[in-house]
Design a protein around this motif. Sequence first.
Motif, PDB file in Angstrom:
ATOM      1  N   GLU A  43       0.818  -1.207   0.000  1.00 32.10           N
ATOM      2  CA  GLU A  43       0.000   0.000   0.000  1.00 32.10           C
ATOM      3  C   GLU A  43       0.861   1.269   0.000  1.00 32.10           C
ATOM      4  O   GLU A  43       0.515   2.260  -0.650  1.00 32.10           O
ATOM      5  CB  GLU A  43      -0.937  -0.004   1.209  1.00 32.10           C
ATOM      6  CG  GLU A  43      -2.052  -1.048   1.115  1.00 32.10           C
ATOM      7  CD  GLU A  43      -2.969  -0.783  -0.070  1.00 32.10           C
ATOM      8  OE1 GLU A  43      -3.788   0.125  -0.012  1.00 32.10           O
ATOM      9  OE2 GLU A  43      -2.827  -1.506  -1.094  1.00 32.10           O
ATOM     10  N   ARG A  46       1.996   1.624  -3.485  1.00 31.17           N
ATOM     11  CA  ARG A  46       0.919   2.177  -4.303  1.00 31.17           C
ATOM     12  C   ARG A  46       0.761   3.681  -4.088  1.00 31.17           C
ATOM     13  O   ARG A  46       0.291   4.396  -4.977  1.00 31.17           O
ATOM     14  CB  ARG A  46      -0.388   1.462  -3.975  1.00 31.17           C
ATOM     15  CG  ARG A  46      -0.511   0.075  -4.587  1.00 31.17           C
ATOM     16  CD  ARG A  46      -1.713  -0.674  -4.052  1.00 31.17           C
ATOM     17  NE  ARG A  46      -1.948  -1.920  -4.786  1.00 31.17           N
ATOM     18  CZ  ARG A  46      -2.717  -2.913  -4.354  1.00 31.17           C
ATOM     19  NH1 ARG A  46      -3.329  -2.814  -3.173  1.00 31.17           N
ATOM     20  NH2 ARG A  46      -2.871  -3.999  -5.093  1.00 31.17           N
ATOM     21  N   ALA A  47       1.157   4.149  -2.905  1.00 28.34           N
ATOM     22  CA  ALA A  47       1.085   5.579  -2.608  1.00 28.34           C
ATOM     23  C   ALA A  47       2.259   6.350  -3.190  1.00 28.34           C
ATOM     24  O   ALA A  47       2.391   7.556  -2.950  1.00 28.34           O
ATOM     25  CB  ALA A  47       1.019   5.794  -1.097  1.00 28.34           C
ATOM     26  N   GLY A 224      -6.483  -0.928  12.368  1.00 25.72           N
ATOM     27  CA  GLY A 224      -7.246  -1.664  11.365  1.00 25.72           C
ATOM     28  C   GLY A 224      -7.458  -3.115  11.725  1.00 25.72           C
ATOM     29  O   GLY A 224      -6.819  -3.658  12.639  1.00 25.72           O
ATOM     30  N   GLU A 247      -6.853  -3.282  -3.230  1.00 23.11           N
ATOM     31  CA  GLU A 247      -6.417  -1.951  -2.814  1.00 23.11           C
ATOM     32  C   GLU A 247      -7.236  -1.466  -1.624  1.00 23.11           C
ATOM     33  O   GLU A 247      -8.389  -1.846  -1.440  1.00 23.11           O
ATOM     34  CB  GLU A 247      -6.554  -0.964  -3.976  1.00 23.11           C
ATOM     35  CG  GLU A 247      -5.603  -1.238  -5.121  1.00 23.11           C
ATOM     36  CD  GLU A 247      -5.590  -0.108  -6.135  1.00 23.11           C
ATOM     37  OE1 GLU A 247      -5.794   1.049  -5.714  1.00 23.11           O
ATOM     38  OE2 GLU A 247      -5.381  -0.381  -7.330  1.00 23.11           O
ATOM     39  N   GLY A 248      -6.599  -0.634  -0.807  1.00 31.92           N
ATOM     40  CA  GLY A 248      -7.326   0.010   0.281  1.00 31.92           C
ATOM     41  C   GLY A 248      -7.362  -0.746   1.585  1.00 31.92           C
ATOM     42  O   GLY A 248      -8.109  -0.357   2.494  1.00 31.92           O
ATOM     43  N   LEU A 249      -6.560  -1.818   1.726  1.00 29.87           N
ATOM     44  CA  LEU A 249      -6.522  -2.522   3.009  1.00 29.87           C
ATOM     45  C   LEU A 249      -5.718  -1.704   4.023  1.00 29.87           C
ATOM     46  O   LEU A 249      -4.747  -1.041   3.688  1.00 29.87           O
ATOM     47  CB  LEU A 249      -5.899  -3.907   2.844  1.00 29.87           C
ATOM     48  CG  LEU A 249      -6.705  -4.933   2.048  1.00 29.87           C
ATOM     49  CD1 LEU A 249      -5.933  -6.246   1.950  1.00 29.87           C
ATOM     50  CD2 LEU A 249      -8.062  -5.172   2.680  1.00 29.87           C
ATOM     51  N   PRO A 251      -6.292   1.129   5.634  1.00 31.72           N
ATOM     52  CA  PRO A 251      -6.101   2.548   5.271  1.00 31.72           C
ATOM     53  C   PRO A 251      -5.640   3.419   6.433  1.00 31.72           C
ATOM     54  O   PRO A 251      -4.862   4.358   6.236  1.00 31.72           O
ATOM     55  CB  PRO A 251      -7.483   2.974   4.770  1.00 31.72           C
ATOM     56  CG  PRO A 251      -8.438   2.016   5.421  1.00 31.72           C
ATOM     57  CD  PRO A 251      -7.697   0.710   5.497  1.00 31.72           C
ATOM     58  N   ASP A 252      -6.121   3.137   7.653  1.00 27.37           N
ATOM     59  CA  ASP A 252      -5.718   3.956   8.799  1.00 27.37           C
ATOM     60  C   ASP A 252      -4.234   3.773   9.112  1.00 27.37           C
ATOM     61  O   ASP A 252      -3.540   4.734   9.456  1.00 27.37           O
ATOM     62  CB  ASP A 252      -6.555   3.596  10.027  1.00 27.37           C
ATOM     63  CG  ASP A 252      -8.006   4.035   9.888  1.00 27.37           C
ATOM     64  OD1 ASP A 252      -8.283   4.884   9.027  1.00 27.37           O
ATOM     65  OD2 ASP A 252      -8.859   3.516  10.632  1.00 27.37           O
ATOM     66  N   ALA A 255      -2.299   5.599   6.372  1.00 27.65           N
ATOM     67  CA  ALA A 255      -2.387   7.047   6.582  1.00 27.65           C
ATOM     68  C   ALA A 255      -1.518   7.484   7.749  1.00 27.65           C
ATOM     69  O   ALA A 255      -0.866   8.538   7.701  1.00 27.65           O
ATOM     70  CB  ALA A 255      -3.843   7.449   6.809  1.00 27.65           C
TER      71      ALA A 255
END
Length: 308
Positions: A43, A46-47, A224, A247-249, A251-252, A255
């Motif tokens: 992730e 991907r960012a 999470g 995607e998006g696993l 997210p916290d 972030a």
Amino acid sequence: MADQNGIPQFELGDLSRVHHLIGVVSGKGGVGKSLVTGILARELSRAGKTVAILDADITGPSIPHMFGMADKRAQVEDGHLLPCVSKHGVKVMSANLVLEDESQPVLWRGPVLGGAIRQFWGDTAWGDIDYMLVDMPPGTGDVALTVFQSLPIEGIVIVTSPQDLVSMIVGKAVNMAAQMKIPVLGLVENMSYAVCPHCGEHIAVFGESKLAEVAAGYGLPVLGTLPIDPAIAAACDDGTFEDALPEGLLPDAVAFALDLPELEVAEQEPKPREPTMAERAAAAAAAYKAKKAEAAGGDVVDVTPSEV
């Protein structure tokens, strides 16, 4: 190696630059620590970040297989280890990448394990890395102590699962981090539930989660939860983890990592300059003349390099 509070600090090589160093730990094995490491790495990649994984789980390394590196081996160039690079650019260094056969057990004792961590960190040409994740071995043994004491870990993510022993498991990791003065960034719970393929209902396979209660008890954020997903498990086995991962696993957690202040790993103290041959010769001559003068009962002669 520089010392910090009497503990040797492993030096980062001159071909490496690491901006963030995050450990992923668990109080026991089998909770999915390597899976969480892999998800965070993918992730963050991907960012748009440059990402590396230092696989410190020396006796049970699974990261290379997950990332499709089962047949790859690390190379050496100009005295530096070269990490293997995954299909999507994640750099990895692991015991399985330096063994001839990944199925062979790693029968190394504590000092050798610590030496492997030092080499993976300092002798590897990592390049410029935004985020390096350290996949820690389970528990609180020699390797975990070595990583905590000798690497500049910025913080750790604790991985757990919904079991009755969760409080004790988290407590071990939290207390070890506290003793080592390492910040705990938060908790991730794996295997929280399964999703019924027919109706979409969430099923608490291992009982109701106690994550929120445990996190509140230690004053830690929940970063999470992850479901039991046979497709992801199969992708880990097949080495197609990067492509198969939705995607998006977490997210916290991602972030939180992206919001960490930019803190490049501090350079270690420079080593003392080695004396030149002329300086060595001058010192030897001075010692010889002083010893000779003392034996003769005379004064000690002060010899400068110009006299040699």
